[in-house]
Design an enzyme around this catalytic site. Sequence first.
Site: not given
Length: 417
Positions: A13, A93, A122, A173
């Site tokens: 990605d 994050r 996220d 994931s």
Amino acid sequence: MATVVLAYSGGLDTSVCIRWLQEHYNMDVVTLTIDLGHEPDLPAIQRKAKQTGAREAYVVDARDIFIDHFIWPALKAGAVYENAYYLATALGRPLIAKLLVDVAREEGAEAVAHGSTGKGNDQVRFDVSVHALAPELQVIAPVREWGLTRDQEEAYAKEHGIPVPEGSRQPYSLDQNLWGRSIESGPLEDPWMEPPEDAYEWTVAPENAPDTPAYVEIAFEEGIPIAINGQEKSGVDLIQELNDLGGAHGVGRVDHVENRVVGIKSREIYECPAGTILFKAHEALEQMTLARDQSHFKRVVAEEISRLVYGGLWFSTLNRDLMAFVDSTQRSVSGIVRVKLYRGQATVVGRQSPHSLYREDLATYLSGDAFDHRAAEGFVKIWGLSTQVQARQQIHGNDTPLLPQAKRLEAKEAEDA
Ligand code: ARG
């Protein structure tokens, strides 16, 4: 040319993001890869960023900052989202956002970018954190924007010379850092199905864990773990060691249907052996060293902090204020906790503290009892007074909430005979 700083993991990605930002935004891309623990091969990620077209590829080891400024505060707070999730990704994050902002300022960039989708938490954490720290920066989320299917994305990658991982596609994931590992999607999307063993990497199945328990003694100083079994450790080593030890005993698996910020419920699997052990140990020490009202009120604060952190509001003023309260409570939270690890369970089996509020002479049922039993009579009378007055004045006969008659044992015996 304007510059964008991209949070880069080295996966498909974010690799596609590099080329996509160049093509669609006509920007120079600088990548930033951050080690929060459990990063496989940082030099390889850096090389891949350059090969894919990044003007500059930075790599930062932020493990100590992560521990001191995010993990320990969350541990001291006792922040667990929905009683299940130790917030590993959610804590990482805002730090990544902060480091993106730092590099953006050094590079004179106009924007930062991240690889989050439009369905998850996220994106919320990145966007809100960047805007809180640097309102002037634009935040670009290519994956949220481009609307490519997995096949289209792979085709785009091949066209642009980005290596696509061969063989079977990862069914899950994943996200991980030293505080925990999260696994979602693939077969886990059926909430009725037990997670396949291959979803787990850090922990053995409890049924395959050793038949002999392990004991570990954790020393805390003002709420922060500093030593294991009498040996002082750095945060990184301490967490890693507890992850390994807990994982070997099947400790730290979580299977949870979670409320995301965007209104979706999702089925999430977590592995967090160190977090599980440390939260239990820390809580046990607080039970011994905080007064009742302090401890009860702190639970309310913990719950609120867990929601703030989960929802990307780490940099909110409320979080800062609540964390100041938490810090103040930790003055007395020093001591040692003994934890037993056995077949998936971490159980506190001993605790001691120089600030302990536990008094054996008050608690004992044996000789040496210092508790004033006669004072209890008057206390209980006053304690129950309002309930008693109300019962007299307002609850008459039939209004009394009656429970069903309990069955009498003799009657049953007579029937049987
Ligand atoms: N559900 C967790 C959270 O919102 C983990 C998300 C991590 N991402 C992933 N692709 N597994 O914090």
